[in-house]
Design an enzyme around this catalytic site. Structure first.
Site, PDB file in Angstrom:
ATOM      1  N   HIS A 428      -0.848  -5.785  -5.066  1.00 15.36           N
ATOM      2  CA  HIS A 428       0.014  -4.620  -4.818  1.00 15.36           C
ATOM      3  C   HIS A 428       1.410  -5.069  -4.355  1.00 15.36           C
ATOM      4  O   HIS A 428       2.430  -4.668  -4.932  1.00 15.36           O
ATOM      5  CB  HIS A 428      -0.645  -3.739  -3.740  1.00 15.36           C
ATOM      6  CG  HIS A 428       0.161  -2.541  -3.333  1.00 15.36           C
ATOM      7  ND1 HIS A 428      -0.117  -1.274  -3.773  1.00 15.36           N
ATOM      8  CD2 HIS A 428       1.244  -2.413  -2.515  1.00 15.36           C
ATOM      9  CE1 HIS A 428       0.755  -0.417  -3.256  1.00 15.36           C
ATOM     10  NE2 HIS A 428       1.596  -1.087  -2.480  1.00 15.36           N
ATOM     11  N   GLU A 429       1.437  -5.922  -3.323  1.00 16.86           N
ATOM     12  CA  GLU A 429       2.738  -6.352  -2.779  1.00 16.86           C
ATOM     13  C   GLU A 429       3.511  -7.199  -3.798  1.00 16.86           C
ATOM     14  O   GLU A 429       4.735  -7.141  -3.868  1.00 16.86           O
ATOM     15  CB  GLU A 429       2.546  -7.132  -1.471  1.00 16.86           C
ATOM     16  CG  GLU A 429       1.921  -6.319  -0.335  1.00 16.86           C
ATOM     17  CD  GLU A 429       2.654  -5.024  -0.006  1.00 16.86           C
ATOM     18  OE1 GLU A 429       3.881  -4.949  -0.230  1.00 16.86           O
ATOM     19  OE2 GLU A 429       2.003  -4.074   0.472  1.00 16.86           O
ATOM     20  N   HIS A 432       5.658  -5.072  -5.999  1.00 16.74           N
ATOM     21  CA  HIS A 432       6.977  -4.779  -5.418  1.00 16.74           C
ATOM     22  C   HIS A 432       7.933  -5.959  -5.640  1.00 16.74           C
ATOM     23  O   HIS A 432       9.103  -5.777  -5.989  1.00 16.74           O
ATOM     24  CB  HIS A 432       6.856  -4.534  -3.913  1.00 16.74           C
ATOM     25  CG  HIS A 432       6.283  -3.202  -3.534  1.00 16.74           C
ATOM     26  ND1 HIS A 432       6.783  -2.014  -4.015  1.00 16.74           N
ATOM     27  CD2 HIS A 432       5.261  -2.868  -2.694  1.00 16.74           C
ATOM     28  CE1 HIS A 432       6.089  -1.004  -3.491  1.00 16.74           C
ATOM     29  NE2 HIS A 432       5.154  -1.501  -2.698  1.00 16.74           N
ATOM     30  N   HIS A 435       9.291  -6.106  -9.092  1.00 20.20           N
ATOM     31  CA  HIS A 435      10.300  -5.046  -9.260  1.00 20.20           C
ATOM     32  C   HIS A 435      11.646  -5.549  -8.723  1.00 20.20           C
ATOM     33  O   HIS A 435      12.696  -5.368  -9.354  1.00 20.20           O
ATOM     34  CB  HIS A 435       9.839  -3.803  -8.492  1.00 20.20           C
ATOM     35  CG  HIS A 435      10.533  -2.540  -8.891  1.00 20.20           C
ATOM     36  ND1 HIS A 435      10.309  -1.344  -8.265  1.00 20.20           N
ATOM     37  CD2 HIS A 435      11.476  -2.282  -9.848  1.00 20.20           C
ATOM     38  CE1 HIS A 435      11.065  -0.398  -8.819  1.00 20.20           C
ATOM     39  NE2 HIS A 435      11.778  -0.952  -9.782  1.00 20.20           N
TER      40      HIS A 435
END
Length: 645
Positions: A428-429, A432, A435
């Protein structure tokens, strides 16, 4: 110096870095005010934003994560000072006029590319929500309201975590040991949601959520002040102001979610009631303190998932290899460990990764602060330390981010082993981080994750789908001793177990989102915040309100996500649609990976979020599509179908 910033080799360096940034900002303000309207105006504004963010963003991380108190204190002070300067700049009439001249010049505006136009409009939006268009007296009122709101947010946030005390004689003797004793009192610091004793959970719920008059008045003043500020600067409600520029745009979108998910939730609650009746025949009524515990019991009974059986297959090294392999196949990106200089990191176990594209070269750096240590917050998050942007000399300013996790240190003779939840959080992290690396915008103001709140979680939640797909997991999950791959049926059962009571969990999120929207809707509120909580809970969540409790006083997300709590559900719906349409068939499809980069990651916040979603899905999704995407994730055959196919 920290992150290679020479001034930050000692805490006092924050003052020096801050002074430099403020001098640079003064120079840029003068330059902006004297420049003729044109693309250069936007560039100067972005340089100004960059000069301040370079210190503020870095300090934002250091103030919570640095082990040295002196560093944390200096960073906190820098954050406060830069924040004050930003408030002043947002109400600087002359500075605003220079931007207004550009926006009013139709010839120049029509010659600008879409990203530059959007950035100019976003800067103007910052001015407008600070009340720049008001007369001097109202502008002062707006500044004072902003300052008061900031103070109330900090006070309310502190209050959400404070324990409640109760005379120990009120509780039966056999359950007192569950709580911290303090003389004749017991301290209740949480909900004890995982405790198997129904009475302990009930006592914790009623005591921890007992209303505190001071906290209640802080919340009411916070909601009232936010509403006053929104109306002062021209919005109907604070919710209307908060949803500007998001995918939802309109506070009414939540109603469709509620209706669609409600019937599924009732089935989940019925299953929980049955299992409670089996375990506790005298009291089978399902109460709010039962939901987390009995959903866990149901999961364990049905799938018996023991995290300890999975950990040996998820060593940290294997998981990082898995991410590296996935990014390489999907995006042509590799992660390389890089040696750090003396004083560059704040703890010796922090690792620095260079993110390198196969043809474009170095894209940026990720600092991995993965391990637990004293005084480190127990939370998983991504911090932007420096945003990417195109510099005046034509070079690209490389983005720098930190990924913070709370992994245990490795036991002697074994690598660091992750539970399935930790592995999913790492993915999940890292979503980020990618991105941030690939949102290579011209302007720092919209780089990477600097985008609408309801879009920012899409790349990270999408990574969770990859983390739960056997074809991806099979590439890296190996037993650290034997090298044996993780059996396919173990992954299937893990994925299926997550769907047990998932509708009830989602309904709880819908309830929180609805409550947040009502609190930030039309004022004055028709009833007290507690009466609104009772009404909304019984209408939307389906479990009874407990008299003399005020859960809203523990709702810390009202601070950071005021009127935007729905964002997580919206992001999950988009991620679900992207996964099913673009990656479910082949999670390593390079063509889809490139489309994902081109349509969604590359723009940061420089493009309307809904346009990015439409570009990726190649259609315009309706509200019903968003809701159906969430509901279809609850279907028990979805993962199995994927794996069989």
């Amino acid at each position: 110096g920290l992150f290679g910033v020479p001034e930050l080799s000692c805490p006092e360096g924050f003052q020096e870095a801050q002074d430099k940034a403020l001098q640079e900002s003064e120079r840029l303000v003068q330059k902006a005010c004297s420049a003729p309207p044109g693309p250069e105006t936007v560039m100067i504004f972005d340089q100004l934003s960059d000069a301040l963010c370079k210190v503020a963003d870095l300090a934002d991380f250091v103030k919570i994560a640095h082990p040295d108190f002196a560093f944390r204190e200096a960073a906190e002070e820098a954050c406060r000072n830069i924040g004050t300067v930003v408030e002043k700049l947002n109400t600087d009439v002359e500075l605003c006029q220079s931007l207004r001249r550009l926006l009013a010049d139709e010839v120049v505006m029509s010659s600008l590319d879409p990203e530059t136009r959007r950035v100019a409009e976003l800067f103007m939006f910052d001015f407008e929500i600070s009340g720049i268009h008001l007369d001097e007296e109202k502008r002062k009122k707006a500044v004072n309201l902003n300052v008061r709101i900031l103070d109330l947010c900090n006070e309310f946030l502190t209050g959400t975590h404070l324990p409640n005390k109760i005379d120990k004689h009120v509780l039966p003797e056999h359950i007192r040991y569950n709580f911290t004793a303090e003389g004749n009192y017991l301290q209740v610091a949480g909900l004890h949601a995982d405790c198997s004793d129904d009475l302990v959970r009930e006592a914790a719920y009623k005591i921890f959520l007992y209303p505190d008059a001071g906290q209640l008045s802080r919340l009411e003043e916070l909601l009232g002040s936010r509403n006053s500020l929104a109306q002062l600067v021209g919005y109907e409600t604070f919710a209307h102001r908060a949803l500007q520029g998001t995918m939802a745009k309109n506070p009414g979108i939540r109603h469709v979610f509620i209706i669609k998910i409600f019937s599924r939730t009732q089935k989940d609650f019925e299953m929980m009631r049955k299992i409670k009746m089996k375990l506790n025949p005298q009291n089978s009524k399902l109460m709010p303190w039962d939901h987390p515990y009995y959903s866990g019991v149901l999961r364990a009974e049905r799938y018996n998932i023991d995290p300890g059986l999975y950990c040996p297959f998820f060593s940290l090294g294997a998981c990082m290899e898995g991410l590296n392999s996935l990014f390489s196949q999907l995006l042509g990106i590799s992660l390389y460990a890089e040696q750090t200089q003396r004083g560059e990191v704040w703890s010796e176990d922090v690792r620095k990764l260079a993110v390198v594209h196969e043809t474009e070269g170095l894209l940026g750096y990720i600092y991995c602060d993965f391990f637990q240590r004293p005084d480190k917050p127990h939370q998983d998050c991504h911090f932007t330390v420096r945003g990417g942007r195109l510099k005046e000399n034509g070079e690209y300013q490389l983005p720098v981010v930190v990924l913070m996790l709370s992994l245990p240190h490795s036991a002697r003779g074994a690598p660091t082993l992750l539970s399935p939840g930790m592995m999913e959080n790492l993915f999940h992290e890292m979503g980020h981080a990618m991105h941030s690396m690939l949102g290579r915008t011209r302007y720092q103001h919209v780089t990477g994750t600097r985008c609408a709140t309801d879009f920012a979680e899409v790349p990270s939640i999408l990574m969770e789908y990859f983390a739960n797909d056997y074809r991806v997991v099979n590439q890296f999950a190996r037993h650290y001793k034997t090298g044996q791959p993780l059996p396919k049926n173990m992954v299937s059962r893990l994925c299926e177990s997550k769907k047990v009571c998932a509708a009830a969990d989602m309904q709880l999120q819908v309830f929180y989102a609805a409550l947040d929207q009502i609190y930030h809707g039309k004022h004055p509120l028709k009833k007290s915040t507690t009466e609104i909580l009772k009404e909304t809970q019984e209408k939307i969540y389906g479990l009874p309100y407990v008299p003399n409790t005020a859960w809203q006083l523990r709702f810390s997300h009202l601070v950071g996500y005021g009127a935007k709590y729905y964002s997580y559900l919206m992001s999950r719906a988009v991620a679900s649609m992207v996964w099913k349409q673009c990656f479910a068939q082949d999670p390593f499809d390079r063509t889809m990976g490139e489309r994902y980069r081109r349509e969604m990651l590359a723009h940061g916040g420089g493009k309307e979020p809904i346009l990015m979603v439409e570009g990726m899905l190649q259609k315009s999704p309706s509200v019903e599509d968003f809701v159906d995407a969430l509901v279809s994730d609850l279907d028990h055959d979805f993962e199995t179908f994927l794996m069989d196919s």
